[in-house]
Structures are given as structure tokens and as C-alpha cells.
Design a protein around this motif. Structure first.
Motif, mmCIF file in Angstrom:
data_model
loop_
_atom_site.group_PDB
_atom_site.id
_atom_site.type_symbol
_atom_site.label_atom_id
_atom_site.label_comp_id
_atom_site.label_asym_id
_atom_site.label_seq_id
_atom_site.Cartn_x
_atom_site.Cartn_y
_atom_site.Cartn_z
ATOM 1 N N ASN A 13 0.821 -1.215 0.000
ATOM 2 C CA ASN A 13 0.000 0.000 0.000
ATOM 3 C C ASN A 13 0.855 1.267 0.000
ATOM 4 N N LYS A 14 0.319 2.305 -0.616
ATOM 5 C CA LYS A 14 0.946 3.607 -0.503
ATOM 6 C C LYS A 14 0.668 4.141 0.902
ATOM 7 N N TYR A 15 1.695 4.640 1.540
ATOM 8 C CA TYR A 15 1.555 5.087 2.910
ATOM 9 C C TYR A 15 0.860 6.451 2.956
ATOM 10 N N ARG A 16 -0.147 6.537 3.800
ATOM 11 C CA ARG A 16 -0.882 7.797 3.930
ATOM 12 C C ARG A 16 -0.096 8.833 4.722
ATOM 13 N N SER A 17 0.806 8.369 5.562
ATOM 14 C CA SER A 17 1.584 9.281 6.391
ATOM 15 C C SER A 17 2.890 8.624 6.790
ATOM 16 N N LEU A 18 3.781 9.402 7.349
ATOM 17 C CA LEU A 18 5.052 8.869 7.829
ATOM 18 C C LEU A 18 4.827 7.867 8.948
ATOM 19 N N ILE A 19 3.807 8.109 9.763
ATOM 20 C CA ILE A 19 3.491 7.187 10.865
ATOM 21 C C ILE A 19 3.102 5.815 10.319
ATOM 22 N N ASP A 20 2.268 5.812 9.272
ATOM 23 C CA ASP A 20 1.874 4.549 8.647
ATOM 24 C C ASP A 20 3.095 3.799 8.126
#
Length: 312
Positions: A13-20
């Protein structure tokens, strides 16, 4: 249960945020390591694990794309050596559903390997591909493609009740609820006297060979969660590749890619060397007498209304 694995963390998946991104990197490997433990515990007694040994490795290997990975070459060799004539004699005609078809080019391979025996082909994927329209235009009476949500395969099957052959190539490891998909297939084939499924997918060692790809890998233990759904069938599980293919993949693909040595792996700059070494790696692994943890890929064959296949 909806999944054969303990988790549904998807490294594709493409990460929605740096946290993800951080969470996936922290959890993906340990959860998969855990899921791959005890590979030979509580294995379905109906599974017959065999080492894949085709009769004509030299001539068949020459038909494989030169730069394909060892796993992909092994997969193509497996498809070439299926008993397509036997399928046709039992099924009448092959009406195929390809799960996770990608650009759809495997229709051409299947039709070539089967000597033109694919009477109907439907490819499904969560993403549309621009190549679909070309293949449909070239084969309007045979080929069709459907975009689906990756879970509700019943909707596709109910509208195409004549399907008698389901395949997947390198797709199961990307499906979030893979066991749910197979439960839907089980319901679909309940009233059918003859049916064939062939699925090729990643083994546990692919966690290291393909870092950060997919949701899961498979072992005989987790594969058993699938095969136990089909109690009235014959089941064969083929081991594709071994330690030699593993080391070659690591040398030419994994290490150059992960260590960022340029924009490509070594198959692009040492093509002839790679292709020769890959042939000998595949042949050497096929001569091994034992099946070990370095199996590169698995091929699962589930047949209803006929005996299990006899690929040597």
C-alpha cells in the motif's frame, strides 16, 4: 476466519503518512516471521507435497523470458507442464477465471501452453489496466476483464456460472482476506461435478527475497487452511525451486535492489550470465531429493471429479 495469516498489514500500500510507513516497517517483518513459524505443523493430511520436476526442462526453459526471476521462470515452467489435454477431456472446454490478472498477458501464455484450449478467459483485478482493451479487441469472443474489490468474488462467479477453472499467479499474497475468497469459491463449486483450481504463490523465504511485498507468505500449515475447505477434492502441492534459486535471486535481484546499487538489479547488466546461472540453479534444485525451507514458490492444484495431477 477470513485470512490464512495473523495480520492484514499490507506492505504494497501507498503510505498515507510517515506514521503509517514506520508502523508497517516495524510490524510487517516480525508478524510475518511469526506467521511463518511451524511450517509443517498440523498439515492437512490430504496434501501431497511434491518436488516439481518437468520432463523437458531444457526446451521449456528456452521459452521463458530471459530476465524473469527464478520464481517466475519456475512458475511458467509449471504452467507449461500442466495436463491441459486431460483438463479438456474432463471439463469439455476450459472456461477460466484468473484472479489478480494484472495486465492480462497470462491469457496469451495460458492459451499458448494449452495449445489453444482456453475457450473462455475472464481476468479480474482490483486495478484496471490499459492492456485489457487491447486483448479484448483482439479476442472479442473469448476474453473479458472485470474490475472487482479484491474480496467479493461471488459477484463475479454468479454472473459467469460456466467457469470451471480458476487460476492465480502471484496474487494470493496480496489479497487481504484470502480465506474468505476461497470460501466463496467452495460455495460456487458445490454443485459442480468437475472443477480445477491452480494457484501459484510465495513461500516463507520470499519474505527475505521480496522485502516489503504483499501481506503474507505461505507454508504447508497455512495452505492447509485453504485445502481443508475442499474436502471432496484431490489436492497436490508442488515445491518450486530451492537453495540454488534462492541464492541466485538474492545475488542478482534482492541485494542490488535493497542496497541501492543503481536503478536496476543485475539482470539488466549481466543478462546472459544471469540466464545461464538461473537455468543451472533451477535444474540443480530439481535434482534435490528433499523439500526444505528454501522453496521459492508453491503451486497448489485442487481438482474435483478427477485424480490429482501427475507432473513429474
Amino acid at each position: 476466519m477470513k485470512s490464512t495469516s495473523l495480520h492484514i498489514i499490507n506492505a504494497d500500500n501507498k503510505y498515507r503518512s510517515l506514521i503509517d510507513k514506520v508502523l508497517v516497517r516495524l510490524l510487517f517483518y516480525p508478524l510475518n516471521r511469526l506467521n511463518n513459524l511451524l511450517p509443517n505443523w498440523n498439515v492437512d493430511g490430504n496434501i501431497k507435497i511434491k518436488n516439481f520436476r518437468p520432463a523437458n526442462i531444457e526446451s521449456d526453459y528456452a521459452k521463458c523470458p530471459v530476465k524473469s526471476s527464478p520464481s517466475r521462470k519456475l512458475s511458467d515452467l509449471f504452467w507449461m507442464n500442466l495436463e491441459w489435454d486431460r483438463y479438456t477431456s474432463h471439463l469439455g472446454s476450459i472456461k477460466m477465471l484468473d484472479i489478480g490478472c494484472g495486465n492480462g498477458n497470462y491469457y496469451t501464455r495460458f492459451n499458448t501452453y494449452s495449445d489453444g484450449k482456453i475457450n473462455r478467459y475472464i481476468g479480474i483485478d482490483v486495478y484496471e489496466n490499459k492492456n485489457w482493451s487491447t486483448l479484448k479487441t483482439e479476442n472479442p469472443q473469448v476474453v473479458d476483464f472485470i474490475k472487482y474489490d479484491g474480496m467479493n468474488i461471488s459477484a463475479v462467479l454468479s454472473k459467469n456460472n460456466d467457469i470451471n477453472f480458476i487460476v492465480s499467479q502471484s496474487a494470493l499474497q496480496h489479497i487481504k482476506y484470502d480465506l474468505s475468497v476461497f470460501k466463496q469459491i467452495r460455495e460456487f463449486i458445490k454443485e459442480k461435478k468437475v472443477f480445477v483450481q491452480v494457484h501459484l504463490f510465495q513461500s516463507a523465504c520470499c519474505l527475505d527475497l521480496y522485502p516489503g511485498m504483499g501481506i503474507r507468505q505461505y507454508t504447508p500449515r497455512t495452505i492447509s487452511k485453504i485445502t481443508r475447505l475442499f474436502s471432496d477434492t484431490s489436492v497436490s502441492l508442488y515445491a518450486l525451486g530451492g537453495i540454488n534459486c534462492y541464492r541466485l535471486h538474492e545475488q542478482f535481484i534482492t541485494k542490488p535492489t535493497t542496497q541501492k546499487r543503481g536503478a536496476c538489479d543485475y539482470r539488466d547488466i549481466k543478462t546472459e550470465e544471469y540466464n545461464k546461472k538461473c537455468f543451472y540453479a533451477i535444474k540443480s534444485d530439481m535434482n534435490e531429493n528433499s523439500i526444505n525451507k528454501y522453496v521459492n514458490f508453491y503451486a497448489l492444484v485442487i481438482t474435483k471429479g478427477m485424480d490429482s495431477l501427475s507432473i513429474l
